[in-house]
Design a protein around this motif. Structure first.
Motif, PDB file in Angstrom:
ATOM      1  N   GLU A   1     -69.533 -11.636   6.566  1.00  0.00           N
ATOM      2  CA  GLU A   1     -68.553 -11.909   5.505  1.00  0.00           C
ATOM      3  C   GLU A   1     -67.801 -12.982   5.761  1.00  0.00           C
ATOM      4  N   TYR A   2     -67.410 -13.758   4.702  1.00  0.00           N
ATOM      5  CA  TYR A   2     -66.709 -15.000   4.992  1.00  0.00           C
ATOM      6  C   TYR A   2     -65.365 -15.129   4.043  1.00  0.00           C
ATOM      7  N   SER A   3     -64.442 -15.659   4.711  1.00  0.00           N
ATOM      8  CA  SER A   3     -62.941 -15.784   4.270  1.00  0.00           C
ATOM      9  C   SER A   3     -63.182 -17.145   3.183  1.00  0.00           C
ATOM     10  N   VAL A   4     -63.764 -18.166   3.696  1.00  0.00           N
ATOM     11  CA  VAL A   4     -63.982 -19.265   2.773  1.00  0.00           C
ATOM     12  C   VAL A   4     -65.195 -19.824   3.027  1.00  0.00           C
ATOM     13  N   GLN A   5     -65.830 -20.134   1.835  1.00  0.00           N
ATOM     14  CA  GLN A   5     -67.129 -20.765   1.913  1.00  0.00           C
ATOM     15  C   GLN A   5     -67.048 -22.259   1.025  1.00  0.00           C
ATOM     16  N   ILE A   6     -67.431 -23.334   1.566  1.00  0.00           N
ATOM     17  CA  ILE A   6     -67.187 -24.560   0.900  1.00  0.00           C
ATOM     18  C   ILE A   6     -68.761 -25.053   0.964  1.00  0.00           C
TER      19      ILE A   6
ATOM     20  N   ASN B   1     -67.171 -36.188   1.417  1.00  0.00           N
ATOM     21  CA  ASN B   1     -68.292 -36.671   0.670  1.00  0.00           C
ATOM     22  C   ASN B   1     -69.540 -35.654   0.993  1.00  0.00           C
ATOM     23  N   GLY B   2     -69.274 -34.574   0.178  1.00  0.00           N
ATOM     24  CA  GLY B   2     -70.206 -33.545  -0.003  1.00  0.00           C
ATOM     25  C   GLY B   2     -70.197 -32.838   1.321  1.00  0.00           C
ATOM     26  N   ILE B   3     -69.469 -32.076   1.569  1.00  0.00           N
ATOM     27  CA  ILE B   3     -69.223 -31.374   3.241  1.00  0.00           C
ATOM     28  C   ILE B   3     -69.449 -29.738   2.679  1.00  0.00           C
ATOM     29  N   ASP B   4     -70.101 -29.195   3.730  1.00  0.00           N
ATOM     30  CA  ASP B   4     -70.145 -27.778   3.727  1.00  0.00           C
ATOM     31  C   ASP B   4     -69.501 -27.179   4.872  1.00  0.00           C
ATOM     32  N   LEU B   5     -68.768 -26.020   4.676  1.00  0.00           N
ATOM     33  CA  LEU B   5     -67.904 -25.322   5.845  1.00  0.00           C
ATOM     34  C   LEU B   5     -67.994 -23.848   5.338  1.00  0.00           C
ATOM     35  N   ASP B   6     -68.065 -23.164   6.392  1.00  0.00           N
ATOM     36  CA  ASP B   6     -68.019 -21.494   6.191  1.00  0.00           C
ATOM     37  C   ASP B   6     -67.029 -21.058   7.454  1.00  0.00           C
ATOM     38  N   ILE B   7     -66.178 -20.043   7.137  1.00  0.00           N
ATOM     39  CA  ILE B   7     -65.471 -19.585   8.293  1.00  0.00           C
ATOM     40  C   ILE B   7     -65.632 -17.973   8.007  1.00  0.00           C
ATOM     41  N   GLU B   8     -66.096 -17.455   9.010  1.00  0.00           N
ATOM     42  CA  GLU B   8     -66.609 -16.099   9.023  1.00  0.00           C
ATOM     43  C   GLU B   8     -65.126 -15.235   9.357  1.00  0.00           C
ATOM     44  N   LYS B   9     -65.015 -14.198   8.529  1.00  0.00           N
ATOM     45  CA  LYS B   9     -63.791 -13.295   8.691  1.00  0.00           C
ATOM     46  C   LYS B   9     -63.325 -12.890  10.049  1.00  0.00           C
ATOM     47  N   GLY B  10     -62.142 -13.125  10.456  1.00  0.00           N
ATOM     48  CA  GLY B  10     -61.877 -12.953  11.622  1.00  0.00           C
ATOM     49  C   GLY B  10     -62.233 -14.006  12.833  1.00  0.00           C
TER      50      GLY B  10
ATOM     51  N   LYS C   1     -54.204  -9.720  15.948  1.00  0.00           N
ATOM     52  CA  LYS C   1     -53.376  -8.459  15.553  1.00  0.00           C
ATOM     53  C   LYS C   1     -53.754  -8.304  14.140  1.00  0.00           C
ATOM     54  N   TYR C   2     -53.867  -9.381  13.293  1.00  0.00           N
ATOM     55  CA  TYR C   2     -54.045  -9.270  11.925  1.00  0.00           C
ATOM     56  C   TYR C   2     -55.349  -9.306  11.507  1.00  0.00           C
ATOM     57  N   GLY C   3     -56.273  -9.667  12.290  1.00  0.00           N
ATOM     58  CA  GLY C   3     -57.629 -10.081  12.049  1.00  0.00           C
ATOM     59  C   GLY C   3     -57.666 -11.129  11.172  1.00  0.00           C
ATOM     60  N   THR C   4     -56.818 -12.188  11.133  1.00  0.00           N
ATOM     61  CA  THR C   4     -56.800 -13.186  10.313  1.00  0.00           C
ATOM     62  C   THR C   4     -58.004 -14.156  10.792  1.00  0.00           C
ATOM     63  N   SER C   5     -58.562 -14.921   9.840  1.00  0.00           N
ATOM     64  CA  SER C   5     -59.441 -16.027  10.048  1.00  0.00           C
ATOM     65  C   SER C   5     -58.663 -17.291   9.945  1.00  0.00           C
ATOM     66  N   MET C   6     -59.022 -18.339  10.713  1.00  0.00           N
ATOM     67  CA  MET C   6     -58.359 -19.501  10.907  1.00  0.00           C
ATOM     68  C   MET C   6     -58.942 -20.693  10.752  1.00  0.00           C
ATOM     69  N   LEU C   7     -58.457 -21.821  10.117  1.00  0.00           N
ATOM     70  CA  LEU C   7     -59.137 -23.201  10.292  1.00  0.00           C
ATOM     71  C   LEU C   7     -58.014 -24.054  11.104  1.00  0.00           C
ATOM     72  N   MET C   8     -58.461 -24.140  12.106  1.00  0.00           N
ATOM     73  CA  MET C   8     -57.688 -25.174  12.995  1.00  0.00           C
ATOM     74  C   MET C   8     -57.961 -26.417  12.896  1.00  0.00           C
ATOM     75  N   ILE C   9     -56.990 -27.218  12.353  1.00  0.00           N
ATOM     76  CA  ILE C   9     -57.363 -28.811  12.184  1.00  0.00           C
ATOM     77  C   ILE C   9     -56.729 -29.691  13.406  1.00  0.00           C
ATOM     78  N   THR C  10     -57.765 -30.247  14.259  1.00  0.00           N
ATOM     79  CA  THR C  10     -57.093 -30.836  15.329  1.00  0.00           C
ATOM     80  C   THR C  10     -57.935 -32.116  15.752  1.00  0.00           C
ATOM     81  N   HIS C  11     -57.348 -33.100  16.603  1.00  0.00           N
ATOM     82  CA  HIS C  11     -58.048 -34.088  17.252  1.00  0.00           C
ATOM     83  C   HIS C  11     -58.256 -33.883  18.767  1.00  0.00           C
ATOM     84  N   ASP C  12     -57.518 -32.570  18.949  1.00  0.00           N
ATOM     85  CA  ASP C  12     -57.580 -32.407  20.523  1.00  0.00           C
ATOM     86  C   ASP C  12     -58.617 -31.317  20.899  1.00  0.00           C
ATOM     87  N   LEU C  13     -59.653 -31.752  21.604  1.00  0.00           N
ATOM     88  CA  LEU C  13     -60.662 -30.924  22.187  1.00  0.00           C
ATOM     89  C   LEU C  13     -60.307 -29.674  23.082  1.00  0.00           C
ATOM     90  N   GLY C  14     -59.065 -29.958  23.758  1.00  0.00           N
ATOM     91  CA  GLY C  14     -58.792 -28.852  24.596  1.00  0.00           C
ATOM     92  C   GLY C  14     -58.067 -27.703  23.587  1.00  0.00           C
TER      93      GLY C  14
END
Length: 335
Positions: free
Chosen positions: A5-10, A28-37, A205-218
Motif C-alpha cells: 500500500e502506498y501513501s503517494v505514487q508519482i 522531467n518525467g519522474i516516478d516515485l513511490d512511498i510505501e505506507k509507513g 509512533k504514528y505510522g507516518t510515511s515520510m519523504l526526506m529531502i536532503t543532500h546529506d547521505l549521513g
C-alpha cells in the motif's frame, strides 16, 4: 504475498517554469513511490528538483510562472489533479504535511507558537478554540517543549526549538505523509541529531510515511528505507539503502559518495564532482550528467539513457547498464 500500500505514487511528473531567460525544465518525467509507513530519501545537489517535487505533491507550484505539464500524483490512490482547490486545502495539513527548510522563516513572528499549532488543528478537526489550544500544548509536550510555553512567541525559542515547533505543527493532525525539506540544514550538528531522532520516534509512533529531502547521505543512512538520487530533474538511481550504499551504480551517485570524507582514511583527499549542475533552461543533449562524467563516451552525448532494472528493488538511468549501448564504466563495479 500481501500487496503493498502506498501513501503517494508519482508517475511521469514534469514541471517547468517560464522565465525571461527561457523555460526552466525543473522536473522531467519522474516516478516515485512511498510505501505506507516507510521513509524515502530524495537526494541531490541544490537545483536538482527536490523541493519542486515536494511542492508538486501539495499542488503548491506557483502558477505563473510554474506549471505541472504532465503526469499523475496519487495520494492514497486518488489523483490530486482531480481535486478542487478547496479539497486540496483540506488535504494539506491533514493527509499530507510539510516541514520547510528554515524554521526561522516558517513561523509567524506576531502569533504565539500555541496559536499557530492550534490554527492547523482548527482548520482540519471539529474542535473549538479551547480544545485546539489544549491539543497544541500536548503537541509541544510530544516534541519535548513544556506545554506552558505555548503562549510564547517564536523569537523566544532557539533554532532547534523552533524546528520542534514546526514539527509539532506538521504532525498536529496525524498526517499520512510527512514531507521534510532539509529539516536540519539551519541547525548545528548536535541539535540535528536530536531533531532526527525525534522525527524517527514520532514517525514510528504514528505510522507516518515520510519523504526526506536532503543532500546529506549521513541523514539518509540514519532515517531512510529507500533512496532516490535526483539530478537535473531526473531520477538517475533508485533502490533500498543497501542497493544505494553497497551496490552503487550511477556515476553521479558514486561521485556523491567519493566527495564525502572517510573517517577511516583521514589522509585521503576528497574527490569533488567536477563542474556544476547544468542550466535547467538549456539541458545538455543525451545523458544530462555526461558533461561531468569521467566515463562519458560519444553515445552519452546524444542518447538519453532509459531506466534499467538491476534487481527487484534497484533501478538506474545510465547507458553503461543498457546491453546494446556499448558503454563501460572503466572498472566501476556493475551490480
Amino acid at each position: 504475498m500481501q500487496e503493498k500500500e502506498y501513501s503517494v505514487q508519482i508517475r511521469d511528473l514534469s514541471v517547468q517554469f517560464s522565465t525571461t531567460d527561457g523555460v526552466v525544465h525543473a522536473i522531467n518525467g519522474i516516478d516515485l513511490d512511498i510505501e505506507k509507513g516507510k521513509t524515502l530519501g530524495l537526494v541531490g545537489e541544490t537545483g536538482a528538483g527536490k523541493t519542486t517535487t515536494a511542492l508538486s505533491i501539495l499542488r503548491l507550484i506557483p502558477n505563473p510562472p510554474g506549471e505541472i505539464t504532465g503526469g499523475t500524483i496519487l495520494l492514497d490512490g486518488k489523483n490530486i489533479f482531480e481535486y478542487s482547490l478547496q479539497e486540496m486545502e483540506d488535504i494539506r495539513g491533514d493527509y499530507v504535511s510539510m516541514i520547510f527548510q528554515d524554521p526561522m522563516t516558517s513561523l509567524n513572528p506576531v502569533m504565539s507558537v500555541g496559536e499557530q499549532i492550534a490554527e492547523v488543528i482548527l482548520l482540519h478537526q471539529k474542535v473549538n478554540k479551547k480544545e485546539a489550544m489544549v491539543r497544541a500544548q500536548e503537541m509541544l509536550e510530544l516534541v519535548g517543549i513544556p506545554g506552558e510555553r505555548a503562549s510564547e512567541y517564536p523569537h523566544q525559542f532557539s533554532g532547534g526549538m523552533k524546528q520542534r515547533v514546526v514539527i509539532a505543527m506538521a504532525l498536529a493532525c496525524n498526517p499520512n505523509l510527512l514531507i521534510a525539506d532539509e529539516p536540519t540544514t539551519a541547525l548545528d550538528v548536535t541539535i540535528q541529531a536530536q531533531v532526527l531522532d525525534l522525527m524517527q520516534k514520532l514517525r514510528e509512533k504514528y505510522g507516518t510515511s515520510m519523504l526526506m529531502i536532503t543532500h546529506d547521505l549521513g541523514i539518509v543512512a540514519e532515517v531512510c528505507d529507500e533512496v532516490s538520487i535526483m539530478y537535473a530533474g531526473y531520477i538517475v538511481e533508485h533502490g533500498t539503502l543497501e542497493d544505494i550504499f553497497d551496490h552503487t551504480a550511477h556515476p553521479y551517485t558514486k561521485g556523491l559518495f567519493d566527495s564525502l570524507p572517510n573517517i577511516k582514511r583521514r589522509n585521503e583527499e576528497l574527490k569533488p564532482i567536477p563542474g556544476l549542475m547544468p542550466d535547467p533552461t538549456d539541458l545538455p543533449s543525451g545523458c544530462p550528467f555526461h558533461p561531468r562524467c569521467s566515463h562519458c563516451q560519444e553515445i552519452c552525448k546524444t542518447r538519453m539513457p532509459q531506466i534499467t532494472q538491476l534487481s527487484d528493488t534497484h533501478t538506474v538511468r545510465c547507458l553503461a547498464y543498457e546491453p546494446d549501448a556499448g558503454v563501460t564504466l572503466g572498472g566501476a563495479d556493475h551490480v
